[in-house]
Design a protein around this motif. Structure first.
Motif, PDB file in Angstrom:
ATOM      1  N   GLN A 714      37.384  35.647   3.202  1.00 50.76           N
ATOM      2  CA  GLN A 714      36.950  36.280   4.573  1.00 50.76           C
ATOM      3  C   GLN A 714      35.830  35.525   5.034  1.00 50.76           C
ATOM      4  O   GLN A 714      34.628  35.459   4.281  1.00 50.76           O
ATOM      5  N   ILE A 715      35.553  35.358   6.497  1.00 52.47           N
ATOM      6  CA  ILE A 715      34.416  34.971   7.115  1.00 52.47           C
ATOM      7  C   ILE A 715      33.654  36.129   7.469  1.00 52.47           C
ATOM      8  O   ILE A 715      33.939  36.674   8.301  1.00 52.47           O
ATOM      9  N   VAL A 716      32.519  36.306   7.035  1.00 51.52           N
ATOM     10  CA  VAL A 716      31.392  37.316   7.165  1.00 51.52           C
ATOM     11  C   VAL A 716      30.103  36.739   7.673  1.00 51.52           C
ATOM     12  O   VAL A 716      29.789  35.522   7.189  1.00 51.52           O
ATOM     13  N   LEU A 725      10.627  40.370  10.126  1.00 56.66           N
ATOM     14  CA  LEU A 725      11.875  41.136  10.486  1.00 56.66           C
ATOM     15  C   LEU A 725      12.537  40.227  11.502  1.00 56.66           C
ATOM     16  O   LEU A 725      13.433  40.746  12.391  1.00 56.66           O
ATOM     17  N   ILE A 726      12.736  38.934  11.370  1.00 55.52           N
ATOM     18  CA  ILE A 726      13.517  38.033  12.058  1.00 55.52           C
ATOM     19  C   ILE A 726      14.832  38.100  11.127  1.00 55.52           C
ATOM     20  O   ILE A 726      14.857  37.622   9.930  1.00 55.52           O
ATOM     21  N   THR A 727      15.895  38.194  11.729  1.00 58.59           N
ATOM     22  CA  THR A 727      17.090  38.164  11.231  1.00 58.59           C
ATOM     23  C   THR A 727      18.031  37.047  11.417  1.00 58.59           C
ATOM     24  O   THR A 727      17.911  36.584  12.539  1.00 58.59           O
ATOM     25  N   THR A 728      18.449  36.189  10.087  1.00 54.71           N
ATOM     26  CA  THR A 728      19.169  34.858  10.335  1.00 54.71           C
ATOM     27  C   THR A 728      20.429  35.160   9.939  1.00 54.71           C
ATOM     28  O   THR A 728      20.306  35.607   8.551  1.00 54.71           O
ATOM     29  N   SER A 729      21.723  35.054  10.596  1.00 55.80           N
ATOM     30  CA  SER A 729      22.902  35.487  10.223  1.00 55.80           C
ATOM     31  C   SER A 729      23.499  33.913  10.180  1.00 55.80           C
ATOM     32  O   SER A 729      23.619  33.125  11.019  1.00 55.80           O
ATOM     33  N   ILE A 770      29.256  42.186   2.509  1.00 55.95           N
ATOM     34  CA  ILE A 770      28.524  41.302   3.060  1.00 55.95           C
ATOM     35  C   ILE A 770      27.135  41.236   2.053  1.00 55.95           C
ATOM     36  O   ILE A 770      26.575  42.081   1.667  1.00 55.95           O
ATOM     37  N   TYR A 771      26.404  40.076   2.329  1.00 60.68           N
ATOM     38  CA  TYR A 771      25.237  39.674   1.689  1.00 60.68           C
ATOM     39  C   TYR A 771      24.261  40.061   2.403  1.00 60.68           C
ATOM     40  O   TYR A 771      24.173  39.567   3.689  1.00 60.68           O
ATOM     41  N   ILE A 772      23.126  40.894   2.232  1.00 62.66           N
ATOM     42  CA  ILE A 772      21.997  41.106   2.830  1.00 62.66           C
ATOM     43  C   ILE A 772      20.766  40.819   1.959  1.00 62.66           C
ATOM     44  O   ILE A 772      20.618  41.419   0.867  1.00 62.66           O
ATOM     45  N   ASN A 773      20.122  39.706   2.527  1.00 62.68           N
ATOM     46  CA  ASN A 773      19.019  39.258   1.721  1.00 62.68           C
ATOM     47  C   ASN A 773      19.245  39.088   0.200  1.00 62.68           C
ATOM     48  O   ASN A 773      18.863  39.354  -0.924  1.00 62.68           O
ATOM     49  N   THR A 774      20.763  38.276  -0.011  1.00 54.66           N
ATOM     50  CA  THR A 774      21.392  37.854  -1.263  1.00 54.66           C
ATOM     51  C   THR A 774      21.840  38.953  -2.082  1.00 54.66           C
ATOM     52  O   THR A 774      22.267  38.665  -3.171  1.00 54.66           O
ATOM     53  N   VAL A 775      21.771  40.129  -1.760  1.00 60.65           N
ATOM     54  CA  VAL A 775      22.013  41.391  -2.375  1.00 60.65           C
ATOM     55  C   VAL A 775      23.560  41.587  -1.595  1.00 60.65           C
ATOM     56  O   VAL A 775      23.500  41.950  -0.532  1.00 60.65           O
ATOM     57  N   ASP A 810      33.692  58.334   7.548  1.00 58.45           N
ATOM     58  CA  ASP A 810      32.775  58.422   6.687  1.00 58.45           C
ATOM     59  C   ASP A 810      32.129  57.147   6.272  1.00 58.45           C
ATOM     60  O   ASP A 810      33.005  56.450   5.644  1.00 58.45           O
ATOM     61  N   THR A 811      31.155  56.665   6.280  1.00 59.35           N
ATOM     62  CA  THR A 811      30.666  55.275   5.841  1.00 59.35           C
ATOM     63  C   THR A 811      29.736  55.616   4.945  1.00 59.35           C
ATOM     64  O   THR A 811      28.685  56.341   4.890  1.00 59.35           O
ATOM     65  N   ARG A 812      30.077  54.472   3.777  1.00 59.70           N
ATOM     66  CA  ARG A 812      28.985  54.575   2.553  1.00 59.70           C
ATOM     67  C   ARG A 812      28.544  53.097   2.224  1.00 59.70           C
ATOM     68  O   ARG A 812      29.311  52.105   2.560  1.00 59.70           O
ATOM     69  N   TYR A 813      27.236  53.087   1.890  1.00 61.87           N
ATOM     70  CA  TYR A 813      26.732  51.796   1.715  1.00 61.87           C
ATOM     71  C   TYR A 813      26.385  51.722   0.120  1.00 61.87           C
ATOM     72  O   TYR A 813      25.646  52.492  -0.310  1.00 61.87           O
ATOM     73  N   SER A 814      26.756  50.334  -0.387  1.00 59.86           N
ATOM     74  CA  SER A 814      26.346  50.337  -1.666  1.00 59.86           C
ATOM     75  C   SER A 814      24.830  49.989  -2.057  1.00 59.86           C
ATOM     76  O   SER A 814      24.121  50.428  -3.059  1.00 59.86           O
ATOM     77  N   ILE A 815      24.041  49.458  -1.112  1.00 65.55           N
ATOM     78  CA  ILE A 815      22.728  49.156  -1.228  1.00 65.55           C
ATOM     79  C   ILE A 815      21.828  49.973  -0.889  1.00 65.55           C
ATOM     80  O   ILE A 815      20.447  50.086  -1.362  1.00 65.55           O
ATOM     81  N   ASN A 816      22.370  51.160  -0.215  1.00 63.74           N
ATOM     82  CA  ASN A 816      21.268  51.970   0.291  1.00 63.74           C
ATOM     83  C   ASN A 816      21.921  53.339   0.657  1.00 63.74           C
ATOM     84  O   ASN A 816      22.213  53.566   1.746  1.00 63.74           O
TER      85      ASN A 816
END
Length: 939
Positions: A714-716, A725-729, A770-775, A810-816
């Motif tokens: 899947q393309i994410v 706080l510069i976001t690069t996608s 999805i990966y956020i800062n490699t996590v 109901d939305t749940r996040y694994s990293i936070n």
């Protein structure tokens, strides 16, 4: 909740009132002249005075029928059955609790060919197989009503507050006029624009796919369709409507349409202008206003079962021209103008459809947003103020020509042309907060664009003398040429309070020119061979050769002048080669259809890129990909029940904008997007099942569907957020995303012709990695929706359509996990129509939205009661004119406030938008010519 309880008490009171009236039962049976029972005969109970429909049903397997709890009064009983003359009988209730009519005999039509039969009552509806035909004149609607209002009155049909139509629990995908797709693929354009008075009959049926119609081989697939049969007076004349209105706060609207019909030709024109945020058309208005036998996106000659692939107009793909402004009534303020015409010619051997349409939209938008982004190591908040102005103009034209060369050969030619231009200016002030650190960005971006898009297709079909043997070939050429200029200005200030260092200021002052050209040549072959009367073998081949060229030049504006930025500028070309060959084995007999197929899919990408097209050295990108795509389809239809099971693998090639090598979009320096030439196509395994049932005797219907999807590659857009706080996608492949969903609809009449209840539910469970800062962050979103719709027609001059929708996400996040949230989105409302003495009509529409977000750090509650009221009166001869006073948003509560949850952030946005205003409008109706006038085939 108090209002809901009051409504339920009112309904209970109405039901009690019905129950307290003297009641009795009518029963009997239907047989032919040879005493053979007739199961499935349509039986209707009518009032003698005006032939209004009181109750209806069908005979059971023994030919018997029964109407229980009927109000004690005289009636007319009408019976219809295919191949037999209608039977009409007067019913006198007498004094008993049961009136038994015994066995009623009906006569075959062929034995009464010379007999003249005069009927005093026309049947409000008739049922033939899976087709239900309603007599429009038997279902009264307020004067000046559209087809949409008429549909709401029909048993077994539901129309929601957005105009979406359901019949027998299933979504209506197509609306035709006299059997022709007069308004293209959007059913709402027909139902919202055609007057109810122009309709003679409404036929609801299960339509076959275009492939099944062409080949003569039933694939078992159906879609719910509605056909509007016009009155003879409107077929042979013109009809239309012109409306002009002026309101408070300088609001205005102008609208007009005119249509002419005969047996071979159809011509329509329409136009409108307003500043009340109404475009009057759907997003794809250029394809929805096309007329008879219009081009649709499935008619491109891409033969074989669906397995993904490449789409020319499927989104802009980084190549097309943006369309902005005016498409949402709760965002900003827009001024819209449009006009178009279409002409259609239809005979037994020749069909021509053509149209031209122009529209322009100017929009201003001012908004504020509060956004919270969460990372593996913490969160930060972004508060923004934005303003935007845009203007777009679009010219669109299309034509479809179909010629039956002889009894075995058919040629189809299709052409679509679109030209766009416009400009956009965006200003934004963004403030970023994380603990003691703050930073700021001010944007001033402007752009201009022009575009030209062309799509052409030729299809040749040949039927062999052997029944079922078919061959088809197609060739297509597509062109997409666009260019634009942009001015990017921004000031970015970074504060690092924790170290005591002074602010760092980075300014961007750039001009950008961009041009892109895409050409595509496509071809397909399709062959069907009947193995037996019930077994068929199909094979197909698809080929596509596409070339993309993009030239992007970025110039830094310095004291020395414009200097080309080699790091941001890029010239590249991509050549895509696509081949697919497949085969299908199909079995079709007596409502049972099963097919299994396999296709081999091969992609090849050959790209070259450099910082400048005159560069001596280019970097080459070469990718090849092969996969096998299976497909299975099985369905069974028995009378008014059906069930199906489907499995396929959807292969989606990356878009050009995602593959752009080394191209960085820095129009917002806080959110950098870059391409990834190493992307692979994504695969989705889809499994779907459905079951539906409709009882034409008591109009009880239910529909159930289940679906499952699993993503591979899947393309994410993975994100990296640095210390500033510069976001690069960056788009990348990832596997493991899943989708599980269900849908249920159950409808039944509480009292036939008076009250119908519809219950529905949908449950969806999604997992998106999805990966956020490699996590790795797994976002799980569970959606629960329940709805109740009630259609009440207590008497002809009063109708009420309340609805209740309850939604929970109901939305749940694994990293936070502290950012987990629940969103409650509830809607209560309805529509009401009342006819007063003196030809005065009243209409009210209410939508009360309750939106609540439960989150530890970002709670939010919003309640928006939106009430629209209108009173109108018709006058002049035949009520050709109408004057209407309308109050929009009576409570002045409309706010463009949205709250959204994404994979790693939640955002609240408030947009200034159109709120309370009042409008006085006058309309004039052009009626159809009287049936006694000009009975020839000319205009």
């Amino acid at each position: 909740m108090k209002n809901l309880l009051l409504l339920l008490l009112l309904l209970a009171g109405c039901s009690t009132a019905f129950a307290q009236s003297p009641r009795f039962t009518i029963r009997g049976s239907i047989a032919d002249t040879n005493k053979a029972v007739l199961p499935g005969a349509t039986v209707m109970l009518l009032t003698p005075k005006d032939s209004a429909l009181v109750n209806f049903g069908r005979t059971n397997d023994k030919g018997a029928f029964e109407f229980r709890n009927v109000k004690r009064a005289p009636y007319i009983l009408k019976v219809s059955y295919v191949g037999f003359l209608p039977l009409q009988k007067e019913v006198d209730p007498g004094d008993g609790d049961v009136t038994d009519l015994g066995t009623l005999e009906i006569k075959p039509i062929q034995k009464e060919l010379l007999e003249v039969v005069v009927k005093t009552a026309r049947a409000p509806l008739s049922i033939r197989g899976d087709t239900i035909e309603y007599n429009a004149s038997s279902f009264k609607v307020p004067a000046g009503s559209t087809v949409e209002e008429l549909l709401k009155r029909l048993p077994g049909v539901q129309v929601d507050q957005d105009g979406n139509i359901k019949a027998q629990g299933e979504d209506v995908k197509k609306v035709t006029v006299d059997g022709k797709t007069f308004f293209g693929t959007d059913p709402k354009l027909a139902t919202k624009n055609l007057p109810a008075e122009a309709i003679d009959k409404i036929q609801i049926f299960n339509d076959k796919t275009e492939a099944a119609k062409t080949t003569g081989i039933d694939d078992g697939k159906r879609e719910k369709a509605v056909n509007l049969a016009l009155k003879e007076s409107h077929k042979r004349g013109g009809f239309g409507k012109v409306t002009a209105g002026a309101g408070t706060k300088d609001r205005f609207q102008l609208r007009g349409n005119y249509n002419r019909f005969n047996t071979k030709e159809q011509m329509s024109v329409l136009g409108f202008g307003n500043n009340i945020n109404q475009t009057g058309l759907s997003w794809d208005d250029y394809q929805d206003f096309r007329g008879s036998q219009s081009f649709n996106w499935e008619d491109q000659g891409d033969f074989g079962f669906y397995s993904g692939g490449m789409y020319f107009f499927g989104g802009d793909d980084g190549m097309g021209v943006p369309l902005t402004g005016g498409y949402s009534s709760n965002r900003g303020f827009s001024r819209n103008y449009a006009g178009g015409a279409n002409y259609n010619y239809d005979t037994k051997k020749t069909k021509l459809s053509s149209n031209y349409f122009y529209n322009q939209t100017g929009q201003t938008l001012s908004s504020t947003s509060n956004k919270q982004t969460f990372l593996p190591e913490g969160t930060f908040v972004t508060i923004s103020g934005n303003s935007q102005g845009s203007f777009t103009r679009n010219h669109r034209g299309s034509a479809r020509y179909e010629q039956q060369l002889d009894s075995l050969n058919t040629l189809v030619l299709i052409g679509n042309l679109r030209a766009n231009s416009g400009n956009n200016a965006q200003f934004s002030n963004q403030n970023f907060y994380r603990a003691a650190d703050t930073s700021q960005t001010n944007l001033d971006n402007r752009n201009n664009f022009n575009g030209l898009q062309l799509a052409t297709t030729a299809i040749f079909r040949h039927k062999f003398l052997k029944k079922g043997r078919n061959f088809a070939a197609s060739v297509a050429f597509n062109l997409n040429d666009s260019d634009g200029t942009a001015k990017q200005r921004s000031t970015n200030t970074f504060f690092t309070d924790s170290t005591g260092a002074g602010p760092t200021v980075v300014r961007i002052n750039q001009d950008v020119t961009n041009s892109s050209l895409r050409t595509e040549l496509k071809s397909s072959l399709h062959y069907i061979e009947p193995l037996t009367k019930t077994m068929f073998w199909e094979t197909f081949y698809n080929f596509s050769l596409r070339n993309d060229k993009v030239d992007r030049d970025v110039f830094d504006l310095t004291d020395q002048g414009a200097v080309r930025n080699r790091n941001l500028s890029r010239y590249y070309t991509n050549d895509y080669t696509y081949n697919r060959v497949g085969t299908v084995l199909r079995y079709s007999d007596k409502g049972f259809n099963i097919s299994g197929g396999l296709a081999g899919v091969w992609y090849k990408l050959a790209g070259r890129f450099a910082s400048d097209q005159s560069a001596t050295t280019f970097t080459n990108v070469s990718r090849q990909y092969f996969t096998v795509a299976p497909n299975f389809s099985g369905n069974y239809r028995l009378k008014n029940k059906s069930m199906g099971l489907y499995y396929n693998v959807n292969i989606q090639q990356p878009q050009t904008s995602q593959l752009q090598p080394g191209v960085v979009d820095n129009s917002n320096p806080r959110f950098i997007q870059e391409g990834n030439p190493g992307l692979l196509p994504s695969l989705t395994h889809n499994l779907n099942g459905s079951f539906s049932s409709f009882n034409p005797g008591n109009f009880v219907n239910y529909y159930l569907s289940l679906n499952y999807g699993y993503n591979i590659n899947q393309i994410v857009y993975n994100q990296t957020i640095d210390e500033n706080l510069i976001t690069t996608s960056r788009p990348e492949n990832i596997s493991g995303g899943t989708r599980v969903g269900s849908y249920l609809n159950f409808g039944f009449p509480l009292k036939k012709t008076k009250a119908t209840l519809n219950l529905g539910s949908s449950l969806n469970f999604n997992k998106n990695p999805i990966y956020i800062n490699t996590v790795l962050n797994d976002t799980r979103s569970d959606n629960y929706n329940f709805r109740v719709n009630l259609d009440l027609t207590l008497f002809d001059k009063f109708t009420l359509y309340p609805y209740f929708n309850w939604g929970i996400t109901d939305t749940r996040y694994s990293i936070n996990s502290s950012q987990n949230q629940k969103i409650y989105n509830h809607n209560y409302g309805g529509a009401m129509n009342i006819q007063f003495p003196g030809g005065i009509f009243f209409n009210g529409q209410m939508n009360y939205q309750i939106y609540k977000l439960k989150n530890e750090r970002f709670p939010f509650t919003q309640k928006l009661p939106i009430l629209n009221l209108a009173v109108y009166k018709q006058f002049l001869k035949d009520n050709k004119a109408e004057v209407r006073l309308t109050a929009y948003d009576v409570f002045n509560k409309n706010r463009g406030i949205t709250q959204q949850a994404y994979q790693n952030f939640v955002q609240k946005e408030e947009v200034q938008t159109l709120a309370q205003y009042f409008m006085l409008s006058v309309s004039y109706n052009v009626r159809g010519l009287k049936s006694q006038m000009r009975q020839n085939n000319g205009w």
